[in-house]
Design an enzyme around this catalytic site. Structure first.
Site, PDB file in Angstrom:
ATOM      1  N   GLY A 729      10.447  -0.503  -8.222  1.00  0.00           N
ATOM      2  CA  GLY A 729       9.743  -0.457  -6.863  1.00  0.00           C
ATOM      3  C   GLY A 729      10.269  -1.819  -6.252  1.00  0.00           C
ATOM      4  N   THR A1035       2.222  -0.677  -3.585  1.00  0.00           N
ATOM      5  CA  THR A1035       3.369   0.637  -2.502  1.00  0.00           C
ATOM      6  C   THR A1035       4.932   0.642  -2.826  1.00  0.00           C
ATOM      7  OG1 THR A1035       4.097  -1.536  -1.075  1.00  0.00           O
ATOM      8  CG2 THR A1035       2.186  -0.248  -0.218  1.00  0.00           C
ATOM      9  N   CYS A1036       5.160  -1.119  -3.706  1.00  0.00           N
ATOM     10  CA  CYS A1036       6.248  -0.639  -4.201  1.00  0.00           C
ATOM     11  C   CYS A1036       6.645   0.614  -5.373  1.00  0.00           C
ATOM     12  CB  CYS A1036       7.036  -1.823  -4.984  1.00  0.00           C
ATOM     13  SG  CYS A1036       5.629  -3.213  -5.733  1.00  0.00           S
ATOM     14  N   PHE A1037       5.477   0.371  -6.537  1.00  0.00           N
ATOM     15  CA  PHE A1037       5.242   1.399  -7.191  1.00  0.00           C
ATOM     16  C   PHE A1037       4.518   2.658  -7.015  1.00  0.00           C
ATOM     17  CE2 PHE A1037       6.016  -2.537 -10.056  1.00  0.00           C
ATOM     18  CZ  PHE A1037       7.517  -2.290 -10.276  1.00  0.00           C
TER      19      PHE A1037
END
Length: 1068
Positions: A729, A1035-1037
């Site tokens: 992520g 947003t990374c996950f």
């Protein structure tokens, strides 16, 4: 006691033998001395006689010049005999005087005894005189061989000796046959014929060929009008005298008609000779003579390659000048040219070797260097061009062009108010567009009904074979041929109409049957299809979008749809039915022609759509079967993927791409297995220097490490670790942030196009010291995103993506067609120059481009010295293409190469071969289709007590489907995943999977899920009303963090506000 000792006997015998040998030697010396004396006496006697004869001849000429002796033919004859008896190299001057004396005697009026020809009537002198004339004329021929027309003194000699030949090979100038002597003409003409026959046997035509070649095989001819007329007259006389016998026609074709561009020079310098050719109907005789296969083959073998080409050019030029004969003998003419071109093709292929020279028409092959021939080749090429000029095309394709396609007359456009700005091309553009569609016609589709063995079809097929042979033989001027064949707007549509009518049903079935037959008829039909495809592909690549879509030059859009369907099916069946696997020679060439036309249409459709949805797909092809065959290494499946991947649905190709990537990861050991773990690369990144740290730590990383697992740890400026554990992520966030920064136009690595704001490399990126290394790094990062299936919202200009894919190296690629994706206004301005009716020189343009670079005007030359070269009507098309190429390629050549180098280090270019340019954009940025909420719902993971039946979740899905429009749904997806487009293969392939978590506190107070928070979320128990807080995201996950709202309306308003203000992007 009286016996002689043995030794004395041997001595006696030896002495006797020596005495005999001495006597024999003396005799031989005496005989040799006698022979030498005889030879010397003979030589001295001969020299004395020669000297005496030369003195007598000189005295005769001196007396003739001073007028002290009375002129008469007999004394001239006797002195000529003396000179011919002793003639050698040193007697050239005397021979010249003899020729002048003979010609002077023929000019005297009313003195028959002076006329040299009068001796022919003497009973005793007829035969000696005839022999003397033959000898004199043959000496003239031998001297002519060595004379150079470009030397003034030699030119005078050529005139003299040609005058001799002209005078004594025809009676027309003989005063003896005037008046009462007319009765003598037939007998004297037979003498002339006898003389010509003798000269022919000795090599008369070879001499004429050498003389013509010396004078004409050069950039500027050195033969005068009179000299050329004399030579041509002499060459024609034996042919006429022999009543155009095969032997004389053969000699004339081999020695005269094979001289480079002789017809061109005759037409320019001596129109009288051209009239003579037409009077004697020579072209028809040549055509009929060559129509016999053995005669044509014999001529070609004698001439070899280059001179056969010269003969071909002269015959074509004659055909252009005598159109009536061409119409009447079109069938034989086409056959002759086809046979000669086929011979040239075979000749070149046989002469291929390591020791080759370049030929300006035939290409590379082993040949003797003929500088004269090379100098005259531009004129020969000009002659060949008549074959694909409008006049001959109209004559040969008369059956096709006479076909009526119009069905109704259009209504004229309404009158436009007059304007004084006539220099603007817009008015002319609409006028031309209307004129081009001056008649609305039926759309051409395969209908069938015309017998393939009919004379009309056979004739058209043979013409197509001729032009196809020309294309494959005259390789260095192939583009000129194609341009000529596409010049007439109605030829190709009418040829397509003709093809549509062939066979019982027309179209595909007939040509598929031809592929399985090896008959001559089938080959000719396939040649017709091949020529149609080659010409149409050439046409579509030189037409711009206005001509294709608005003016619809040559083909209607509906016809292009029909043609593309036909081509798509034809190529598919050639591959899938196994025909291509075993194809060689003509069948393989046919495949490439059809495939080339197909791909030109497909790429045009990808750039600007004109076909209906799913037009290119093959419904009868099951992707599962194809993938099975690919696994087994079946050749037909590999060929299908290589040549026409577009027949496979896009999602299946994306799936294939992902499978290839997965297999490579497995082979490189980058996938977690029960027995081994992949190598992990750890990097530490400061948020304030994300680009610099990422560049420093990743640019030197080995390719396999870049493809592997990379763990990112963020630290603040003080070096303190940030919260969060990277399970792909945080790397996703790092990748997205890096890409967001490098593609920001403010950084000046990339610029946006005018209008649709798509990205391409900045021409002024050199302001960064290490800009090329940065581009390579950016290419690697984008390649990593595609490799991992991470979609990033980076819209590229299509011309740049075409270069990344290597399409600009394709034969179907046209710079001008891609220009609108860079600057549509600039494209309109350039195409207006193409359509400009006046003199382009008045616009004051040069072959250069002026650009404002950071406040300073810089002039870029499109070609060396371009700023001093004016743009004219002749070079305006080149200017347009050079300008388009400069703007899209030359200006950013280094930046693009560096980016491609980085990108291809991660993504094998062969993997992307199956995608078009727009499809690669979708691969990078996700699908541009509507978001499938059912698919998203199906692949959503819930945390913090949320579940699929939770009322907040039910409200959320209802709001997304009912209250939000498509644009807001895209904004929602961007809010959660950083990309507004869904993954190409659906949300099942979103990594990490989309998830929703119930949160009770703000992000800075959030410590993660606890048993209490999960239970409260599950049972909808709130610690306090969250109405004041907004939804957030990581947003990374791909994680949406949603408070447990009490009302649906609050959720709708807060979510709409959050996605519009873009309040996500915090680290959880």
């Amino acid at each position: 006691m009286f016996g002689v000792p043995q030794s004395s006997k041997s001595e006696f015998l030896d002495k006797a033998r020596q005495a005999r040998e001495e006597r024999k030697g003396h005799k031989e010396k005496e005989r040799a001395a006698t022979q030498i004396q005889a030879l010397v006496r003979r030589f001295l006697c001969r020299c004395k006689l020669q000297k005496q004869l030369r003195t007598e001849v000189d005295n005769y000429f001196q007396a003739s010049e001073t007028g002290t002796s009375k002129r008469n033919a007999l004394s001239l004859f006797k002195n000529a005999r003396k000179l011919l008896f002793i003639y050698c190299q040193e007697d050239k001057m005397r021979f010249e005087k003899l020729c002048r004396a003979i010609l002077a005697s023929m000019e005297v009026e009313n003195e028959p005894k002076v006329w040299y020809v009068s001796l022919a009537l003497s009973k005793d002198l007829t035969i000696p005189w005839l022999k003397q004339v033959k000898d004199v004329l043959w000496v003239c021929c031998q001297l002519l061989k060595n004379l150079k027309p470009d030397i003034l003194q030699d030119n005078k000699m050529i005139t003299l000796y040609l005058s001799m030949l002209v005078t004594f090979t025809d009676t027309s100038t003989w005063k003896i046959v005037r008046g009462k002597g007319e009765a003598l003409r037939p007998a004297l003409m037979r003498m002339c014929e006898n003389i010509m026959g003798h000269l022919n046997q000795k090599g008369f035509y070879s001499m004429l060929q050498i003389l013509l070649t010396n004078g004409l095989a050069r950039s500027k001819p050195s033969l005068s009008k009179g000299t050329l007329t004399a030579i041509f007259t002499l060459s024609l006389r034996p042919v006429i005298a022999a009543h155009f016998s095969d032997n004389l026609l053969r000699s004339f074709l081999i020695h005269i008609m094979s001289v480079p561009a002789v017809v061109h020079h005759l037409n320019v310098l001596t129109p009288e000779c051209m009239a003579s050719i037409q009077t004697h109907d020579l072209l028809r005789k040549f055509i009929l003579f060559l129509s016999r296969e053995e005669q044509c083959s014999d001529i070609c073998v004698c001439l070899e390659g280059s001179h056969t080409l010269c003969l071909l050019g002269n015959l074509i030029h004659l055909g252009f000048l005598t159109e009536k004969v061409l119409e009447e003998e079109a069938g034989h003419f086409v056959k002759d040219l086809t046979d000669m071109l086929s011979y040239c093709q075979r000749y070149v292929s046989q002469k291929k070797s390591n020791l080759t020279h370049w030929h300006p028409v035939l290409g590379w092959f082993s040949q003797t260097v003929d500088y004269g021939l090379n100098e005259s080749m531009p004129l020969v090429t000009k002659q060949l061009q008549y074959l694909w000029g409008v006049s001959i095309i109209r004559t040969l394709f008369s059956d096709v062009l006479s076909k009526k396609l119009e069905s109704q007359e259009p209504t004229p456009p309404p009158a436009q108010p007059s304007t004084s700005q006539n220099n603007l091309p817009v008015k002319n553009l609409f006028k031309r567009a209307f004129q081009k569609s001056a008649s609305v016609r039926n759309i051409l589709k395969p209908v069938g009904g015309k017998r393939v063995d009919s004379a009309e079809v056979q004739k058209v097929c043979s013409i197509c074979v001729l032009y196809q042979t020309a294309l494959s033989t005259l390789t260095q001027i192939r583009l000129q041929i194609l341009t000529g064949l596409t010049h007439l707007d109605d030829l190709l549509p009418k040829l397509w109409a003709f093809i549509c009518e062939l066979g019982p049903q027309g179209g595909l079935k007939l040509f598929m049957e031809c592929l399985n037959n090896d008959t001559e008829e089938s080959k000719q039909l396939l040649s017709m299809l091949m020529l149609f495809c080659d010409c149409s592909r050439h046409l579509i690549t030189i037409l711009d979008d206005i001509e294709v879509y608005e003016e619809q030059t040559s083909f209607k859009i509906e016809e292009l749809i029909t043609i593309s369907s036909f081509l798509n099916t034809f190529v598919y069946k050639m591959i899938w039915d196994g025909i291509l696997e075993n194809a060689k020679g003509e069948k393989l060439e046919l495949f490439h022609s059809v495939h080339g036309w197909l791909m030109a249409l497909y790429e045009r459709d990808c750039r600007r759509k004109f076909t209906p949805d799913d037009h290119w797909l093959r419904k009868d092809l099951k992707p599962s079967l194809l993938f099975q065959e690919l696994e087994k290494g079946k050749r037909r499946a590999q060929l299908l993927l290589q040549y026409i991947p577009h027949v496979i649905p896009h999602k299946n190709r994306v799936l294939l791409f992902r499978n290839i990537v997965t297999k490579e990861k497995e082979n490189l050991g980058l996938v977690e297995t029960s027995s081994a773990s992949p190598h992990v690369t750890h990097i530490t990144i400061r948020r304030s220097r994300m680009l610099e740290d990422g560049y420093d730590q990743l640019r030197r990383l080995p390719v396999n490490s870049m493809k592997g697992v990379i763990r990112v740890k963020f630290v603040n400026d003080l070096g303190v670790d940030e919260a969060g554990i990277d399970q792909d992520g945080v790397f996703k966030e790092f990748l997205e942030e890096i890409i967001k920064k490098v593609f920001n136009p403010a950084l000046n690595l990339f610029r946006t196009t005018s209008g649709n704001e798509r990205l391409y490399p900045s021409p002024t990126s050199y302001i960064h010291e290490n800009h090329l290394q940065l581009f390579e790094f950016v290419g690697k990062m984008l390649g990593k995103a595609v490799y991992e299936g991470i979609v990033v919202d980076v819209p590229f200009a299509s011309f740049f993506l075409s270069q990344v894919l290597g399409h600009h190296h394709s034969t179907f690629y046209s710079s001008i067609d891609e220009l609108p994706s860079l600057d549509s206004e600039f494209y309109k301005n350039l195409t207006s120059i193409k359509r400009y009716d006046g003199d382009v020189g008045d616009l004051g343009l040069t072959l250069s481009y002026d650009e404002d670079v950071m406040g300073q005007l810089v002039c870029h030359e499109l070609i060396p010295g371009g700023k001093t070269m004016q743009v004219t009507n002749e070079n305006k098309i080149s200017y347009i293409h050079l300008m388009a190429h400069f703007r899209m390629h030359t200006q950013i050549k280094e930046q693009t190469a560096a980016f491609i180098r980085g990108f291809r280090s991660i993504i094998n270019p062969e993997w992307l071969h199956v995608f078009s340019t727009p499809e690669v954009q979708r691969l990078v940025s996700g699908d541009n289709a509507e978001i499938d909420l059912d698919d998203l719902k199906k692949h959503t993971v819930y945390y913090g007590g949320f579940h699929s039946s939770h009322r907040v979740i039910i409200w959320l899905w209802d709001i997304l489907s009912s209250d939000f429009n498509a644009e807001e749904r895209a904004m929602f997806l961007k809010f959660v995943t950083s990309c507004s487009r869904p993954p190409l293969l659906g949300f099942a392939y979103l990594k990490p999977p989309f998830s929703i978590r119930c949160v009770e506190v703000s992000d800075d107070q959030d410590t993660g899920d606890t048993l209490g928070s999960v239970l409260r979320g599950f049972f909808t128990i709130r610690k306090k009303e969250p109405g004041g807080r907004l939804p957030t995201s990581s947003t990374c996950f791909n994680l949406l963090k949603l408070p447990n709202y009490s009302k649906k309306s609050i959720l709708r308003d807060k979510l709409r506000y959050a996605i519009s203000m873009n309040t996500g992007f915090e680290l959880s």
